[in-house]
Design a protein around this motif. Structure first.
Motif, PDB file in Angstrom:
ATOM      1  N   ASN A  37       0.818  -1.209   0.000  1.00  9.45           N
ATOM      2  CA  ASN A  37       0.000   0.000   0.000  1.00  9.45           C
ATOM      3  C   ASN A  37       0.857   1.268   0.000  1.00  9.45           C
ATOM      4  O   ASN A  37       0.480   2.266  -0.635  1.00  9.45           O
ATOM      5  CB  ASN A  37      -0.942   0.000   1.203  1.00  9.45           C
ATOM      6  N   THR A  38       1.992   1.251   0.687  1.00  3.72           N
ATOM      7  CA  THR A  38       2.870   2.415   0.673  1.00  3.72           C
ATOM      8  C   THR A  38       3.425   2.659  -0.723  1.00  3.72           C
ATOM      9  O   THR A  38       3.412   3.793  -1.228  1.00  3.72           O
ATOM     10  CB  THR A  38       4.022   2.228   1.672  1.00  3.72           C
ATOM     11  N   PRO A  94      -3.338   8.620   2.741  1.00  2.89           N
ATOM     12  CA  PRO A  94      -4.511   7.731   2.816  1.00  2.89           C
ATOM     13  C   PRO A  94      -4.179   6.282   2.487  1.00  2.89           C
ATOM     14  O   PRO A  94      -4.608   5.362   3.191  1.00  2.89           O
ATOM     15  CB  PRO A  94      -5.467   8.350   1.786  1.00  2.89           C
ATOM     16  N   GLN A  95      -3.395   6.070   1.423  1.00  2.00           N
ATOM     17  CA  GLN A  95      -3.032   4.704   1.048  1.00  2.00           C
ATOM     18  C   GLN A  95      -2.112   4.075   2.082  1.00  2.00           C
ATOM     19  O   GLN A  95      -2.207   2.882   2.378  1.00  2.00           O
ATOM     20  CB  GLN A  95      -2.356   4.714  -0.326  1.00  2.00           C
ATOM     21  N   ILE A  96      -1.214   4.863   2.641  1.00  5.57           N
ATOM     22  CA  ILE A  96      -0.307   4.343   3.663  1.00  5.57           C
ATOM     23  C   ILE A  96      -1.094   3.887   4.885  1.00  5.57           C
ATOM     24  O   ILE A  96      -0.838   2.818   5.456  1.00  5.57           O
ATOM     25  CB  ILE A  96       0.744   5.399   4.039  1.00  5.57           C
ATOM     26  N   PHE A  97      -2.062   4.695   5.317  1.00  6.46           N
ATOM     27  CA  PHE A  97      -2.856   4.324   6.481  1.00  6.46           C
ATOM     28  C   PHE A  97      -3.718   3.095   6.193  1.00  6.46           C
ATOM     29  O   PHE A  97      -3.980   2.294   7.096  1.00  6.46           O
ATOM     30  CB  PHE A  97      -3.719   5.496   6.933  1.00  6.46           C
ATOM     31  N   TYR A 125      -4.646  -2.421   7.549  1.00  2.00           N
ATOM     32  CA  TYR A 125      -4.724  -3.800   7.071  1.00  2.00           C
ATOM     33  C   TYR A 125      -3.595  -4.643   7.664  1.00  2.00           C
ATOM     34  O   TYR A 125      -3.784  -5.807   7.992  1.00  2.00           O
ATOM     35  CB  TYR A 125      -4.656  -3.804   5.551  1.00  2.00           C
ATOM     36  N   GLY A 126      -2.416  -4.031   7.816  1.00  2.00           N
ATOM     37  CA  GLY A 126      -1.304  -4.746   8.431  1.00  2.00           C
ATOM     38  C   GLY A 126      -1.575  -5.098   9.876  1.00  2.00           C
ATOM     39  O   GLY A 126      -1.200  -6.188  10.342  1.00  2.00           O
ATOM     40  N   LEU A 127      -2.236  -4.195  10.623  1.00  2.00           N
ATOM     41  CA  LEU A 127      -2.579  -4.494  12.006  1.00  2.00           C
ATOM     42  C   LEU A 127      -3.585  -5.641  12.078  1.00  2.00           C
ATOM     43  O   LEU A 127      -3.491  -6.513  12.960  1.00  2.00           O
ATOM     44  CB  LEU A 127      -3.144  -3.253  12.686  1.00  2.00           C
ATOM     45  N   THR A 128      -4.549  -5.650  11.151  1.00  3.46           N
ATOM     46  CA  THR A 128      -5.505  -6.758  11.120  1.00  3.46           C
ATOM     47  C   THR A 128      -4.803  -8.084  10.858  1.00  3.46           C
ATOM     48  O   THR A 128      -5.078  -9.095  11.524  1.00  3.46           O
ATOM     49  CB  THR A 128      -6.567  -6.502  10.038  1.00  3.46           C
TER      50      THR A 128
END
Length: 272
Positions: free
Chosen positions: A157-158, A194-197, A202-205
Motif C-alpha cells: 500500500n505504501t 490515505p493509502q499508507i494508512f 490492514y497490516g494491524l488486522t
C-alpha cells in the motif's frame, strides 16, 4: 480600544443533531449482533444443538464473569497485546521503509518486487515450520510471524500510494526546487497518506490474526492459548468467550487507528 473577538459556541441544535447521528450509528451497528444473540438463545432454548456443541448464552456469560473476576483475562490480553505491539512495530517500520524505497526508486522496485511478490504469496502460517527450525517455539517465533504478517500490506500500500501521486505534483516540487527531504515531507507523505494508512490498518488486522494463529500452535498464554485451552478441556463456553474477546479487541484496535487516521487527515476536510 481593542476589539474583543467573540467566542463562537456550538449551537444546541447542532450538538443535538451530532449526538443523534452518533446514537443512530451505534444503534444500527448493534442490530446485527443482537439478532445473532437472539437467534443463538432461541436455538439453545429449543435444543436444536446439544449444550456440548452450542452452550447457551448464559453459560458463556458466566464463564466471562469468572474469567474476568479471576484476573486471567487481563493477563492473556496483556500477553497478546505485547506480542502484537512488538511484531507490528517491527513489521510496519520495515514495511514503510521498503515501500518508500520501492515507490520512490523505480530501479529498486524492478529488482525487489518480483522476489517480494513471491515471498508474499506464501501464507504467513506457511513460514512457521521453517522458522521453527531456526527460532524454536519461543517468543522470537511469534514476533517474527507477526512482523511478517504486518509487513506485506504495509509495503504494497505504501508503494502504491507513492506511485499514485499525480505527475503534476512532482512538477510543482521541481519548480519550487524542493530538496529530497522537502519533497518527501511536504509532498510524498501527505499525498500518499490515505493509502499508507490503509496499509497500516490492514497490516494491524493481519498481525492480530497471525498472533492468534501462532498462539494456537505454540503458546502457554495469550488469547489464542485461552481459545485452544477451552477447546481441549471441552469448556466451550470459555472458548466462545475467548472468540468474542478476540473479535472485540481487534475491532477496538482498528477503531483507534481509524481515529488516528482521521486526525492526521483533518487538513484535507478543512481544505474542502
Amino acid at each position: 480600544m481593542s476589539e474583543v473577538t467573540p467566542i463562537s459556541l456550538p449551537r444546541s441544535g447542532n450538538v443535538a443533531t451530532l449526538l443523534f447521528g452518533r446514537a443512530s450509528a451505534i444503534a444500527v451497528a448493534l442490530i446485527f449482533p443482537l439478532v445473532l444473540l437472539l437467534a443463538w438463545g432461541w436455538a439453545s432454548a429449543r435444543g436444536w444443538l446439544p449444550e456440548q456443541i452450542l452452550p447457551p448464552p448464559r453459560y458463556v456469560w458466566q464463564a466471562a464473569v469468572e474469567t474476568v473476576q479471576g484476573g486471567d483475562l487481563l493477563q492473556h490480553i496483556g500477553f497478546s497485546a505485547a506480542r502484537v505491539a512488538a511484531g507490528f512495530a517491527i513489521g510496519a517500520s520495515i514495511g514503510l521503509a521498503l515501500g518508500l524505497a520501492m515507490g520512490l526508486i523505480p530501479t529498486f522496485d524492478d529488482y525487489v518486487r518480483p522476489t517480494f511478490t513471491a515471498i508474499a504469496q506464501v501464507p504467513t502460517l506457511g513460514w512457521i515450520p521453517l522458522l521453527m527450525l531456526f527460532l524454536g517455539i519461543g517468543e522470537a517465533l511469534k514476533i517474527v510471524i507477526i512482523a511478517k504478517a504486518a509487513l506485506v500490506p504495509v509495503v504494497l500500500n505504501t508503494a502504491a500510494g507513492i506511485r499514485g501521486i499525480p505527475r503534476g505534483y512532482m512538477e510543482v516540487a521541481d519548480a519550487f526546487r524542493f530538496t529530497p527531504a522537502q519533497r518527501l515531507r511536504r509532498l510524498v507523505l501527505p499525498a500518499a497518506l490515505p493509502q499508507i494508512f490503509t496499509g497500516i490498518r490492514y497490516g494491524l488486522t493481519k498481525a492480530w490474526t497471525a498472533l492468534v494463529a501462532v498462539e494456537l500452535l505454540a503458546s502457554s498464554e495469550g488469547l489464542g492459548y485461552l481459545l485452544v485451552w477451552g477447546r481441549q478441556m471441552f469448556w466451550l463456553d470459555v472458548m466462545l468467550f475467548a472468540m468474542i474477546v478476540i473479535g472485540v479487541v481487534g475491532y477496538l484496535m482498528d477503531l483507534v487507528l481509524a481515529r488516528v487516521e482521521a486526525h492526521f487527515q483533518s487538513w484535507r476536510v478543512e481544505a474542502l
